[in-house]
Design a protein around this motif. Structure first.
Motif, PDB file in Angstrom:
ATOM      1  N   PRO A 299      90.326 -19.511  78.411  1.00  0.00           N
ATOM      2  CA  PRO A 299      89.251 -19.857  77.463  1.00  0.00           C
ATOM      3  C   PRO A 299      87.848 -19.665  78.011  1.00  0.00           C
ATOM      4  O   PRO A 299      86.921 -19.332  77.261  1.00  0.00           O
ATOM      5  CB  PRO A 299      89.528 -21.339  77.155  1.00  0.00           C
ATOM      6  CG  PRO A 299      90.997 -21.495  77.387  1.00  0.00           C
ATOM      7  CD  PRO A 299      91.324 -20.596  78.540  1.00  0.00           C
ATOM      8  N   GLU A 300      87.662 -19.862  79.319  1.00  0.00           N
ATOM      9  CA  GLU A 300      86.328 -19.771  79.908  1.00  0.00           C
ATOM     10  C   GLU A 300      85.900 -18.350  80.262  1.00  0.00           C
ATOM     11  O   GLU A 300      84.771 -18.109  80.710  1.00  0.00           O
ATOM     12  CB  GLU A 300      86.254 -20.640  81.168  1.00  0.00           C
ATOM     13  CG  GLU A 300      87.156 -20.212  82.317  1.00  0.00           C
ATOM     14  CD  GLU A 300      88.558 -20.800  82.249  1.00  0.00           C
ATOM     15  OE1 GLU A 300      89.244 -20.777  83.299  1.00  0.00           O
ATOM     16  OE2 GLU A 300      88.953 -21.284  81.166  1.00  0.00           O
ATOM     17  N   PHE A 301      86.788 -17.378  80.039  1.00  0.00           N
ATOM     18  CA  PHE A 301      86.450 -15.984  80.363  1.00  0.00           C
ATOM     19  C   PHE A 301      85.220 -15.556  79.556  1.00  0.00           C
ATOM     20  O   PHE A 301      85.136 -15.837  78.362  1.00  0.00           O
ATOM     21  CB  PHE A 301      87.632 -15.074  80.049  1.00  0.00           C
ATOM     22  CG  PHE A 301      87.480 -13.661  80.553  1.00  0.00           C
ATOM     23  CD1 PHE A 301      87.925 -13.314  81.818  1.00  0.00           C
ATOM     24  CD2 PHE A 301      86.878 -12.690  79.766  1.00  0.00           C
ATOM     25  CE1 PHE A 301      87.785 -12.008  82.292  1.00  0.00           C
ATOM     26  CE2 PHE A 301      86.734 -11.389  80.228  1.00  0.00           C
ATOM     27  CZ  PHE A 301      87.184 -11.054  81.497  1.00  0.00           C
ATOM     28  N   PRO A 302      84.274 -14.854  80.189  1.00  0.00           N
ATOM     29  CA  PRO A 302      83.005 -14.517  79.513  1.00  0.00           C
ATOM     30  C   PRO A 302      83.105 -13.352  78.518  1.00  0.00           C
ATOM     31  O   PRO A 302      82.423 -12.336  78.661  1.00  0.00           O
ATOM     32  CB  PRO A 302      82.090 -14.166  80.687  1.00  0.00           C
ATOM     33  CG  PRO A 302      83.004 -13.595  81.722  1.00  0.00           C
ATOM     34  CD  PRO A 302      84.272 -14.431  81.604  1.00  0.00           C
ATOM     35  N   ALA A 303      83.950 -13.505  77.531  1.00  0.00           N
ATOM     36  CA  ALA A 303      84.078 -12.507  76.465  1.00  0.00           C
ATOM     37  C   ALA A 303      84.791 -13.150  75.290  1.00  0.00           C
ATOM     38  O   ALA A 303      85.675 -13.997  75.477  1.00  0.00           O
ATOM     39  CB  ALA A 303      84.852 -11.286  76.948  1.00  0.00           C
TER      40      ALA A 303
ATOM     41  N   LYS B 168      94.840 -23.076  72.110  1.00  0.00           N
ATOM     42  CA  LYS B 168      93.541 -22.783  72.722  1.00  0.00           C
ATOM     43  C   LYS B 168      93.582 -22.764  74.249  1.00  0.00           C
ATOM     44  O   LYS B 168      92.554 -22.962  74.902  1.00  0.00           O
ATOM     45  CB  LYS B 168      92.480 -23.800  72.255  1.00  0.00           C
ATOM     46  CG  LYS B 168      92.393 -23.984  70.751  1.00  0.00           C
ATOM     47  CD  LYS B 168      91.987 -22.699  70.053  1.00  0.00           C
ATOM     48  CE  LYS B 168      91.830 -22.928  68.541  1.00  0.00           C
ATOM     49  NZ  LYS B 168      91.516 -21.667  67.806  1.00  0.00           N
ATOM     50  N   GLN B 169      94.752 -22.501  74.815  1.00  0.00           N
ATOM     51  CA  GLN B 169      94.860 -22.373  76.266  1.00  0.00           C
ATOM     52  C   GLN B 169      94.704 -20.917  76.711  1.00  0.00           C
ATOM     53  O   GLN B 169      94.661 -20.626  77.903  1.00  0.00           O
ATOM     54  CB  GLN B 169      96.207 -22.910  76.754  1.00  0.00           C
ATOM     55  CG  GLN B 169      96.399 -24.396  76.531  1.00  0.00           C
ATOM     56  CD  GLN B 169      97.725 -24.873  77.096  1.00  0.00           C
ATOM     57  OE1 GLN B 169      98.088 -24.559  78.225  1.00  0.00           O
ATOM     58  NE2 GLN B 169      98.464 -25.642  76.310  1.00  0.00           N
ATOM     59  N   ALA B 170      94.640 -20.021  75.756  1.00  0.00           N
ATOM     60  CA  ALA B 170      94.452 -18.600  76.045  1.00  0.00           C
ATOM     61  C   ALA B 170      93.801 -17.943  74.836  1.00  0.00           C
ATOM     62  O   ALA B 170      93.956 -18.416  73.703  1.00  0.00           O
ATOM     63  CB  ALA B 170      95.790 -17.935  76.348  1.00  0.00           C
ATOM     64  N   LYS B 171      93.081 -16.872  75.093  1.00  0.00           N
ATOM     65  CA  LYS B 171      92.533 -16.073  73.991  1.00  0.00           C
ATOM     66  C   LYS B 171      92.883 -14.613  74.262  1.00  0.00           C
ATOM     67  O   LYS B 171      92.622 -14.073  75.328  1.00  0.00           O
ATOM     68  CB  LYS B 171      91.028 -16.271  73.837  1.00  0.00           C
ATOM     69  CG  LYS B 171      90.194 -16.062  75.093  1.00  0.00           C
ATOM     70  CD  LYS B 171      88.729 -16.429  74.840  1.00  0.00           C
ATOM     71  CE  LYS B 171      87.885 -16.220  76.095  1.00  0.00           C
ATOM     72  NZ  LYS B 171      86.471 -16.646  75.915  1.00  0.00           N
ATOM     73  N   CYS B 172      93.532 -14.004  73.286  1.00  0.00           N
ATOM     74  CA  CYS B 172      93.958 -12.610  73.410  1.00  0.00           C
ATOM     75  C   CYS B 172      92.909 -11.737  72.731  1.00  0.00           C
ATOM     76  O   CYS B 172      92.609 -11.923  71.559  1.00  0.00           O
ATOM     77  CB  CYS B 172      95.323 -12.418  72.763  1.00  0.00           C
ATOM     78  SG  CYS B 172      96.624 -13.385  73.568  1.00  0.00           S
ATOM     79  N   LEU B 173      92.391 -10.778  73.482  1.00  0.00           N
ATOM     80  CA  LEU B 173      91.247 -10.007  73.009  1.00  0.00           C
ATOM     81  C   LEU B 173      91.550  -8.548  72.702  1.00  0.00           C
ATOM     82  O   LEU B 173      90.762  -7.879  72.038  1.00  0.00           O
ATOM     83  CB  LEU B 173      90.110 -10.095  74.044  1.00  0.00           C
ATOM     84  CG  LEU B 173      89.623 -11.517  74.356  1.00  0.00           C
ATOM     85  CD1 LEU B 173      88.508 -11.485  75.385  1.00  0.00           C
ATOM     86  CD2 LEU B 173      89.167 -12.229  73.091  1.00  0.00           C
ATOM     87  N   VAL B 174      92.686  -8.044  73.180  1.00  0.00           N
ATOM     88  CA  VAL B 174      93.055  -6.653  72.927  1.00  0.00           C
ATOM     89  C   VAL B 174      94.556  -6.569  72.689  1.00  0.00           C
ATOM     90  O   VAL B 174      95.333  -7.259  73.364  1.00  0.00           O
ATOM     91  CB  VAL B 174      92.671  -5.742  74.119  1.00  0.00           C
ATOM     92  CG1 VAL B 174      93.261  -4.341  73.947  1.00  0.00           C
ATOM     93  CG2 VAL B 174      91.158  -5.653  74.262  1.00  0.00           C
ATOM     94  N   VAL B 175      94.980  -5.751  71.745  1.00  0.00           N
ATOM     95  CA  VAL B 175      96.387  -5.384  71.590  1.00  0.00           C
ATOM     96  C   VAL B 175      96.504  -3.888  71.828  1.00  0.00           C
ATOM     97  O   VAL B 175      95.542  -3.136  71.619  1.00  0.00           O
ATOM     98  CB  VAL B 175      96.955  -5.760  70.209  1.00  0.00           C
ATOM     99  CG1 VAL B 175      97.088  -7.275  70.076  1.00  0.00           C
ATOM    100  CG2 VAL B 175      96.110  -5.182  69.083  1.00  0.00           C
TER     101      VAL B 175
END
Length: 316
Positions: free
Chosen positions: A126-130, A210-217
């Protein structure tokens, strides 16, 4: 001569009840990955439906390691009697042999039926800057070799999928191989790697929490189950699509009549409304390709990935 003909006819007749009664005992289903990964959860759910339709129990055996090659190598020793089946994803058969010395080839197995397909995904904490796929790739590009990403083994399809994207954007990230998506996920949740690279199903509950956010498939199109993740087409990388698909195979030399029976039952099970709903919840869709057509699909993908692996410098 007449005696020989009669004897041959009798032998033919005695073999028919064996197939009619198949299966007469439990079946062992080998999965070349640890418990909890995408192939494991999908295969176990499918096994429950197959048990009902075949009228026998199915024992699951997890054999992880080597990006699936350990389980595949062990399974090729099984007897081709219909009581040993192999539930795998495409990577151990079409990608891993490009970069590792393995004991098997495509001819070591009998293709029965594919079951489903899906994209891979790249997820962060979650804290990743994107917050978007474009921001994610920009962050990686601006910080060469800073971030680590877990994957399903050296030269596995997940690594290949990620590297196709990264190469196109001039990104350098550190690949960390694990025994399957389940193991990758545990190391990601434990923050031993920065990025989860794997199938959608294992990580989906943690996205919802909300323990992870997936940004690309890794599919060209977006995946509804991951609304925050960008499909590659939206990033201008649609031609870099790499899909994960799953299949059931048997040992080399499996009787065609058994192959046909299993393929028909697998087709029914995969298209059972409960399984279709299960797949949708995991970001997957049914995809049944049977017998020789499945063999052709494997060969086509194997040949294509041989070229890609060489171009990416991953070939053995």
């Amino acid at each position: 001569m007449n005696k020989i003909i009669v004897a041959a006819a009798l032998l033919g007749c005695t073999s028919m009840p064996a197939l009619a009664d198949y299966p007469e005992r439990p079946i062992e289903l080998t999965i070349p990955a640890g418990a909890g990964g995408g192939t494991d959860t999908s295969a176990r759910k499918l096994a429950l439906l197959l048990e009902e339709k075949l009228g026998t129990s199915i024992a699951v055996l997890n054999v992880g390691g080597g990006g699936g090659s350990v389980g595949a190598s062990q399974f090729m020793q099984a007897k081709p009697d219909g009581y040993a089946l192999f539930a795998t994803w495409n990577s151990p058969l079409t990608t891993v042999p490009q970069v590792q010395n393995v004991a098997y080839t495509l001819d070591s197995f009998t293709p029965i039926a594919s079951t489903s397909e899906t994209a891979y995904t790249l997820c962060v904490h979650p804290e990743f800057p994107a917050e978007t796929g474009e921001e994610f790739l920009a962050e990686l590009a601006a910080n060469p070799d800073k971030y680590t990403y877990g994957n399903d083994g050296i030269g596995g399809t997940m690594q290949l999928a990620a590297e196709r994207i990264f190469q196109a954007r001039g990104i350098k990230a550190v690949a960390i191989p694990f025994g399957g998506a389940g193991e990758t996920l545990q190391n990601f949740l434990g923050k031993h790697v920065d990025i989860y690279g794997g199938s959608i199903s294992p990580v989906l509950p943690y996205v919802e929490e909300k323990q992870a956010k997936c940004l690309v498939v890794t599919s060209a199109a977006d995946v509804p189950a991951l609304p925050q993740a960008a499909g590659l087409a939206s990033l201008g990388l649609g031609d870099k699509e790499t899909l994960l698909w799953r299949a059931i195979l048997g040992p080399k030399g499996l009787d065609q009549a058994i192959v046909d029976k299993l393929a028909a039952v697998i087709d029914e099970a995969v298209n059972d409304p409960s399984y279709v709903e299960f797949l949708a919840s995991k970001g997957e869709v049914p995809n049944v390709v049977k017998g020789e057509a499945l063999g052709a699909r494997l060969k086509t993908e194997f040949d294509a990935l041989a070229v890609v692996s060489k171009n990416l410098g991953l070939a053995k």
